[in-house]
Enzyme design. Sequence first.
Site, PDB file in Angstrom:
ATOM      1  N   LYS A   1       8.204  30.737   7.716  1.00 32.87           N
ATOM      2  CA  LYS A   1       9.132  31.696   7.297  1.00 32.87           C
ATOM      3  C   LYS A   1       9.888  31.100   6.269  1.00 32.87           C
ATOM      4  O   LYS A   1      10.150  31.949   5.250  1.00 32.87           O
ATOM      5  CB  LYS A   1       9.912  31.879   8.243  1.00 32.87           C
TER       6      LYS A   1
ATOM      7  N   LYS B   1      -9.023  24.827   8.030  1.00 33.85           N
ATOM      8  CA  LYS B   1      -9.352  24.524   9.334  1.00 33.85           C
ATOM      9  C   LYS B   1     -10.733  24.107   9.774  1.00 33.85           C
ATOM     10  O   LYS B   1     -11.076  23.106  10.178  1.00 33.85           O
ATOM     11  CB  LYS B   1      -8.864  25.631  10.430  1.00 33.85           C
ATOM     12  N   THR B   2     -11.689  24.995   9.095  1.00 29.20           N
ATOM     13  CA  THR B   2     -13.112  24.878   9.521  1.00 29.20           C
ATOM     14  C   THR B   2     -13.585  23.465   8.432  1.00 29.20           C
ATOM     15  O   THR B   2     -14.518  23.072   9.172  1.00 29.20           O
ATOM     16  CB  THR B   2     -13.635  26.074   8.999  1.00 29.20           C
TER      17      THR B   2
ATOM     18  N   GLY C   1      -3.579  27.679  12.821  1.00 29.18           N
ATOM     19  CA  GLY C   1      -2.856  28.023  11.507  1.00 29.18           C
ATOM     20  C   GLY C   1      -3.426  29.213  10.880  1.00 29.18           C
ATOM     21  O   GLY C   1      -4.350  29.871  11.370  1.00 29.18           O
ATOM     22  N   PRO C   2      -2.820  29.742   9.758  1.00 30.76           N
ATOM     23  CA  PRO C   2      -3.105  30.680   9.131  1.00 30.76           C
ATOM     24  C   PRO C   2      -4.525  30.896   8.396  1.00 30.76           C
ATOM     25  O   PRO C   2      -4.852  29.706   8.172  1.00 30.76           O
ATOM     26  CB  PRO C   2      -2.106  31.150   8.042  1.00 30.76           C
ATOM     27  N   PRO C   3      -5.106  31.873   8.124  1.00 31.36           N
ATOM     28  CA  PRO C   3      -6.371  31.759   7.392  1.00 31.36           C
ATOM     29  C   PRO C   3      -6.430  31.079   5.947  1.00 31.36           C
ATOM     30  O   PRO C   3      -5.402  31.198   5.235  1.00 31.36           O
ATOM     31  CB  PRO C   3      -6.786  33.207   7.044  1.00 31.36           C
ATOM     32  N   GLY C   4      -7.344  30.351   5.742  1.00 31.95           N
ATOM     33  CA  GLY C   4      -7.302  29.691   4.193  1.00 31.95           C
ATOM     34  C   GLY C   4      -6.700  28.434   4.232  1.00 31.95           C
ATOM     35  O   GLY C   4      -6.480  27.891   3.352  1.00 31.95           O
ATOM     36  N   VAL C   5      -6.229  27.708   5.246  1.00 28.71           N
ATOM     37  CA  VAL C   5      -5.428  26.385   5.174  1.00 28.71           C
ATOM     38  C   VAL C   5      -6.418  25.433   5.425  1.00 28.71           C
ATOM     39  O   VAL C   5      -6.187  24.303   5.083  1.00 28.71           O
ATOM     40  CB  VAL C   5      -4.380  26.303   6.086  1.00 28.71           C
TER      41      VAL C   5
ATOM     42  N   SER D   1      12.410  38.217  16.387  1.00 24.09           N
ATOM     43  CA  SER D   1      13.058  37.455  15.304  1.00 24.09           C
ATOM     44  C   SER D   1      13.742  38.430  14.131  1.00 24.09           C
ATOM     45  O   SER D   1      14.324  37.688  13.306  1.00 24.09           O
ATOM     46  CB  SER D   1      12.160  36.593  14.514  1.00 24.09           C
TER      47      SER D   1
END
Length: 820
Positions: free
Chosen positions: A741, A381-382, A375-379, A698
């Site tokens: 998107k 995960k860590t 996933g994108p940074p800051g969601v 896309s």
Amino acid sequence: MSQEVNDKTGQPQASEKEASQGTIPKVLPVLALKNSVLFPLTINPVSVGEKRSLAAVEKSVSGDRLLATFAIRPESSEKGTLSKRDLYPVGTAVSIIKFLRMPDRTMRILVQGIQKIRLDKLSGRAPFLAANISPIKEQSEKTTRIEAHKRNVIDRLSRIVSMVSYLPEEMHTAAMSIDDPLTLVYLVATTFRFPVPDKQAILEADRIEEKFLKLLSVLNRELEILELGGRIQSQVHDEMTKSQRDYFLREQLKAIREELGETEEGQEDIAELAEKIRMLKAVAEVKKQAQKELRRLKAIPSVSPEYHVIRTYLGWLTDLPWGKGTKDNLDLARAQKILDEDHYNLQKVKERIIEYLAVRKLKEDMKGPIICFIGPPGVGKTSLGQSIARALGRKFVRISLGGMHDEAEIRGHRRTYIGALPGKIIQGITRAGTNNPVFMMDEIDKVGADFRGDPSSALLEVLDPQQNVSFRDNYLDAPFDLSKVMFITTANVAQTIHPALRDRMETIELAGYTTGEKLKIAKQYLIPRQLKENGLERHPVVFEDAALIKIIESYTREAGVRNLERQIAKVCRKVARAVGLKEKAPETIAAGDIEQFLGAETVFPEEARRTSIPGVATGLAWTAAGGDVLFVEAIKMPGRRTITLTGQLGQVMQESAKAALSYIRSRAQKFGIDPTFFDSCDLHIHVPAGAIPKDGPSAGVTIAAALVSILSERPVSKDVAMTGEISLSGSVLPVGGVKEKVLAARRAGIKKVILPAKNKRNVEEIPKDQIRGLKFAYVETIDEVVDLALTNRRRQPRSSAKRKGEKVDDGSQRKKGHKK
């Protein structure tokens, strides 16, 4: 078949040699030789034990006693039936002089080489191999050069005989008595223990001088190795003498210390290590290796560098948590509560952890899962890894793989290197102190590779449940069970992860957050944490929803919440400053106060302004930071059949632009465009943010819409965004990253999103509250995109507004004139 044999040289006499030429059948049984080459004019003993070879010998003995011998290539497989490519093409036809059947059902045969032969075809498969062969005639030469080569061979031979034990001294005398150069070459090549490729090269050489040169090359190499070995042996003998002297002195010193009652330095340390080894709950192989190293340690003085190497090794070996693990907390309700406390939403992840606990409750010996959060940074995960460890009641270990290039960082260095250490995996397990921690590997998509190795390949064993049960670190060189460890990896993109590595992991995608989700996360998690970190627990500050929404939409544009937390922290610091200066600190933060704390807005909506003119279309893109809005601008100018693409576009995106142009030219009349437009104009397509590389298929529909817009002078609707891959036939194909998107479109104020029809199922997976206010149109062709995206209003040429009454040559005028 009788043979006259020379007792000294083992060679057939000349009369028999001549008689044997030209009497070889065209088809012979094959004796395939492993690690051996037989030469003509020589007599050799051969042991036969393989079934097909035994059958070939039996066939030969019952007939003319002739065999075709060919050496097996070293690189050929030992399994299955031999084929022609497994054998060298040149061999020797031999005659069986004597044979002896052994009690173990093998045979010992004595064969005499008759003539060099070539392998044409293998014709038999059972019970033995047979070969179609062609005899190769060889003739000896007697020239001055051949005589010189002959003397050089005899000279090298005499020197080698004096240095090796397996050659009799009579060998030199026998060689000197041979007059025939070809016989000499084959005798020396047979006698010496050369590698098979070297012997085969001598056999295959066509001219006698070429054979001598190859033989001399091998003899010179053998002589050099023997001389070097002699020097090394002399040096080792001297060192052995010194080592024995040191050993006796150490033993005497030990006896003196015992007599004086002194304790040798390091004895207490050794006793502690011995106790740890005794208490190890490791497999027998590990304990045996530890005891062996301990015995070595006792025999080495503490001042020796080797002492500290072994001591460090035993320290790592005994500190590992062999058989020591934590007991999982299998209370499902408690685990769900902890996961909900730490993270908002992320239902897929939470369901997977609860499922693991449920199965673990039913099956105690299950292996740990290997999960990859993408996933994108800051969601989050860590931080998810820490929450999972807390929910399970396990220890938590984290390492970062970003920028790692050296394979040894995973597997460790071998102990032969100075300063060697175990790899990150064993170090992390040792830090945790248990053999079943939650082990997080961050940024697995950013692992590098260079001349030092590929860490991704080393991770294949670590992250494979079938292999990591006996992971062997290079430093420890002992098997350690990693199957109980729960490995969690994180990545921003899946494409850069090694394919084989990605296949071993269960991937869970974490999408970006909507404005509503960010609002709830800020109120439940971010604001309480920042109030605590900035010392405002006794001076609580309330953020109104409108204020938080303004921060989210006007000061941040991201998929996660990192920048949002930074902005909230900045507001809290301003409030803390006012409290510290004993000024009046606000108790409520309203939307109107945000500019006072954070300054002017940094994110501005510009979609309506930019898409109000023809040639500009709004697309949707996926990035590592989540979804984003992408503009495609197109203009036309006088010229002839040139298309320019700018904005750091990748190869795939450039091809999409060319495909879009070709399709539009083929359907120009349908779109209300002059079919000959490309004969008198050039086109320029630009994607802003030129410093950022862009690629992917896309943007195809967006480029097509922009081109139709500029060529037909019909603007694209300002509240419409689109994404989709196009084909040359005008089809719209599905794309990835739909959720990101769509969320980006909603953040940007878009009202209508055009998507490929096959992506409808992706939209249905998005919660309804996250796409409230958005309309979706699903298309299958570019024609549908043009009908939905472009307005019916044509823009009037600028010249008509400035110069009234002047005739304008626009597309409609040209069309009418064409009809006339």
